[in-house]
Structures are given as structure tokens and as C-alpha cells.
Design a protein around this motif. Structure first.
Motif, PDB file in Angstrom:
ATOM      1  N   GLN A 176       2.358   1.711  -3.479  1.00  0.00           N
ATOM      2  CA  GLN A 176       1.394   2.223  -4.450  1.00  0.00           C
ATOM      3  C   GLN A 176       1.114   3.704  -4.224  1.00  0.00           C
ATOM      4  N   LYS A 221      -1.591   2.088  -9.037  1.00  0.00           N
ATOM      5  CA  LYS A 221      -1.579   0.676  -8.662  1.00  0.00           C
ATOM      6  C   LYS A 221      -1.358  -0.231  -9.864  1.00  0.00           C
ATOM      7  N   ALA A 247       0.827  -1.209   0.000  1.00  0.00           N
ATOM      8  CA  ALA A 247       0.000   0.000   0.000  1.00  0.00           C
ATOM      9  C   ALA A 247       0.859   1.256   0.000  1.00  0.00           C
TER      10      ALA A 247
END
Length: 437
Positions: free
Chosen positions: A282, A288, A279
Motif C-alpha cells: 500500500q 489503499k 502495508a
């Protein structure tokens, strides 16, 4: 109705099944499937095909040397050429790969038919697969790789008692579709892996030993070794060097029991740490739609394995904890404590604070293990497939947080083994446990 019940499901094929001179009479209710070879796999495959409504003819180099009782009634036992001639379209090659050269005389009878190779690789990383070699020997036949990952037991018992997946590949789409349809009719789940070049990977599947478990098992073992050596140095070696106290008897059980919960907690943390790193990565990239680094992708694909290993360590810790009071050392410790209490003239040794701490310690451990058991059960494919996405994420995210908190809080109330009391830390979280958390 009575006459229908007395009539057999499959009509008698011939008065003498071993007589090769009589041609095979085709049944309009089911196609004829040929099998080259009369070994264990051939017999199991014939049983499964016959139970699924197919007519089966088995070809052997010398049918007279094969015991007719090994095959069920309704299976024709012929020579290899006669079995190929009687087969309508599908022919299984259930012989060892080193005997493929003996089948070259069947090149013309096999022309235009689908030849299914069920062999496995002899060793890993072979240059050419058995199916590719078979395709070179029979260029006029459509070679399909399949059914090699299914054991003879799974064929006899049915798809409900064995693996259901059948890996299939071929360069001919029509032939591959025919084998896929056959696998479904037998009760299995075919998986199309593309062209015949994938046959090398399919043939090596039965030779692999937990291929995706190597990294998680190694990581868990290294964690166990680290915490075990730490507990050994702290609770066994240092007391012996400083005060001459002999605690080496704790190595096989007590030290292992103190190591397992730490390994379980850290392993569980390793399950969710790569998701956080992904996470953050990204967010830093602002998209993503970029691939993760190789190490992070490998870590993400091994999260379920780490979770199951965490559950294993927690389960072993629960069993070890129940066995602590069964030790001879625990009985001696209890007798010594009672002797010192009587000698000191203490009539009531009840300590309310210690009672609460020990009960909270046990309650947190039981709750944490229960929630972790739920997580392990829902990670099984058969259970996870029965849940929708919201239910699965609820169990895996929220219940996992509860399990982690219960087990982390429990570390702060670690009781001493045998006496059932909180350690001399007074219930505080020590420096080593802060490092662990």
C-alpha cells in the motif's frame, strides 16, 4: 389458576389424529405449516415448529404406514395433498430430490404458496441445484432454499446446541422474508444469500470438508516435514554415519518434540508476515483502495487458521515435553549419569549457570505458551465478539509480540532432552536457529 395449569398448551386437534376425513382446525395463536415427507428431518422440524408455537401438519404418501408415535402430540399426520391444502402459506419439501417428480400432482394445490427446499447436493459441482429443479416443476410456487445446513439434531435440541446460521436464498423477496422471519422465530440466525442461483453453493455446504483449511494445513505439514527431516539428519543420521551412534529411538518422540516448537514459531510468523507485506504494498502504491494480488488476499484470509495451527503445535510440544521424563531412555540416561558421577568421585555436580539457563528456558516456554493460548481463545468468534476493537487489537498485536519474543528467546536456551541441561552450544544461538529466527 388450577384449571389453567391443568389445561394443555395446545388444544386437542381431533379425537382421532390419524383420521384424514376431519379437517384441520386452525388455531388463531399460530399459523399452520405443512411438511411434505415423514422422515427424520421432517420429524425434527415438526418438533421445533411445534415448540415455537406453530401448528404443524405432516403429509405422507401413505399415512397409515407411518407410526403415529414417531411424531409428538399436536402434529397432524395426513396425506401429502391434505397437508398442502391445510397449510396456510409455508410448505416444507422434506423428501429426497429423486422423488420430486412424484410431487407433480401437487402443482395446483401448491400454487401461490411458499415451497421451502431443505435438500442437499448429492455431489459437488452439479450443473443445476435441487431448488432450481423444484422451481421448474412448480412454476406457480415461490421456491425458497433454506434449512439444509441445519441438522436434525440441531432442530430438536434448539439453536443453543447447534449451528445457528440458516442460509436462505430465493428469487421472491416476499417469500424469502417470510422464511427469514420463520427462522428467527425458531431461534436461528438467517443469512440472506440473494437469488435462487445461490442455492447451488448452499446445497454444497454440508459436503465441504474444512474448505478454508486446506492451504494452512498443507503449509504446516510441509514445515513439519522440513524441520523433522532436518532434525533427523542432524541428530540421528549424521551421528550414525560419523560415529556409529544409534539414536534411531529418538524418532517417535524426541525428534517430533524438537520439530514442533520450530513449526509453531514459523507458523506464528506467517500469521503476521502478510500484514507487513500488505502495508509495504500500500505504501508503494500510495493508496489503499486497490485490491491485493490473489495470493496475498488468500494469505490474509488464512491468518486465523495459521494462528490456531501454531497453537496446536505449541500445545503438542508442551505435552511431548512433559512426557520426556517418562521414557525408559530418560531413566537409563539418568542412571548412567549417576554412575559416571560416582565413578569420577564428584560429590556435588551443581552448576549455577546451567541452573539459571534451564529455569529461564522453561519460564520462557511457559510464558510463551500462556500468551499464545490467550491469542487462540480471543480468536474464537464467541470471545472476539465480546471485545471491542481496541481490546481485540491490543491482545492480538501486543500480546502476540510478547509470545513471539518469549518463544524466540527460548530457542537460544534450548536444553537437551532428558538431562535438563542446555545444549553444548553454551546457551548461544546456533547457525540453524539464526536461520529459523
Amino acid at each position: 389458576m388450577q384449571s389453567d395449569m391443568n389445561s394443555p398448551l395446545l388444544p386437542s386437534l381431533s379425537s382421532d389424529p390419524s383420521d384424514p376425513s376431519e379437517p384441520l382446525r386452525r388455531c388463531p395463536g399460530g399459523p399452520v405449516v405443512g411438511i411434505i415427507g415423514s422422515g427424520d428431518f421432517s420429524r425434527s422440524l415438526a418438533i421445533r415448529l411445534l415448540a415455537s408455537g406453530f401448528r404443524v401438519v405432516v403429509g405422507s404418501r401413505d399415512p397409515n404406514r407411518v407410526a403415529r408415535s414417531l411424531f409428538p402430540d399436536g402434529v397432524e399426520l395426513r396425506t401429502q395433498r391434505e397437508a398442502v391444502d391445510d397449510a396456510e402459506r409455508l410448505v416444507f419439501a422434506a423428501v429426497y430430490p429423486e422423488h420430486y417428480d412424484t410431487l407433480v400432482d401437487l402443482r395446483e394445490p401448491l400454487a401461490g404458496k411458499v415451497l421451502v427446499d431443505v435438500s442437499n447436493a448429492i455431489r459437488l459441482n452439479c450443473e443445476h441445484s435441487n431448488a432450481e429443479r423444484l422451481a421448474e416443476l412448480f412454476p406457480k410456487s415461490s421456491v425458497v432454499k433454506g434449512f439444509n445446513v441445519i441438522s436434525a439434531w440441531a432442530l430438536q435440541a434448539g439453536a443453543h446446541d447447534g449451528s445457528k446460521q440458516v442460509l436462505i436464498c430465493s428469487d421472491c423477496s416476499a417469500s424469502k422474508a417470510a422464511v427469514v422471519q420463520l427462522a428467527r422465530r425458531l431461534g436461528f440466525s438467517p443469512v440472506d444469500l440473494g437469488g435462487l442461483c445461490s442455492s447451488r453453493d448452499i446445497e454444497e455446504v454440508p459436503l465441504l470438508l474444512f474448505p478454508s483449511w486446506g492451504g494452512p494445513i498443507l503449509a504446516t505439514f510441509l514445515l513439519f516435514l522440513f524441520f523433522y527431516l532436518y532434525n533427523f539428519a542432524k541428530r540421528v543420521l549424521l551421528p550414525y554415519l560419523d560415529h556409529g551412534e544409534n539414536n534411531f529411538y529418538q524418532l517417535p518422540l524426541v525428534t517430533v518434540n524438537e520439530t514442533l516448537p520450530a513449526v509453531a514459531l514459523v507458523t506464528l510468523a506467517l500469521v503476521y508476515l502478510p500484514g507487513l507485506l500488505a502495508a509495504v504494498l500500500q505504501l508503494g502504491r500510495g493508496t489503499k483502495y486497490k485490491r491485493f494480488p490473489g495470493w496475498l488476499d488468500f494469505w490474509l484470509c488464512r491468518r486465523k487458521h495459521l494462528g490456531l495451527l501454531s497453537f496446536l503445535c505449541a500445545a503438542l510440544h508442551a505435552v511431548y515435553s512433559m512426557c520426556l521424563t517418562l521414557r525408559r531412555a530418560a531413566g537409563y540416561t539418568l542412571l548412567n549419569a549417576a554412575y559416571h558421577q560416582v565413578k569420577a568421585g564428584v560429590e556435588n555436580s551443581w552448576e549455577e549457570k546451567q541452573v539459571w539457563r534451564s529455569d529461564l528456558y522453561l519460564s520462557c516456554g511457559i510464558l510463551g505458551f500462556g500468551v499464545l493460548s490467550l491469542l487462540a481463545i480471543t480468536s474464537l468468534p464467541s470471545v472476539g465478539n465480546a471485545l471491542n476493537w481496541r481490546e481485540f487489537t491490543f491482545v492480538q498485536c501486543w500480546w502476540d509480540g510478547s509470545s513471539w519474543l518469549c518463544r524466540a528467546w527460548r530457542l537460544g536456551w534450548q536444553r537437551s532432552a532428558g538431562a535438563g541441561r542446555v545444549n553444548d552450544t553454551g546457551g548461544r544461538i546456533t547457525r540453524s536457529r539464526w536461520i529459523l529466527l
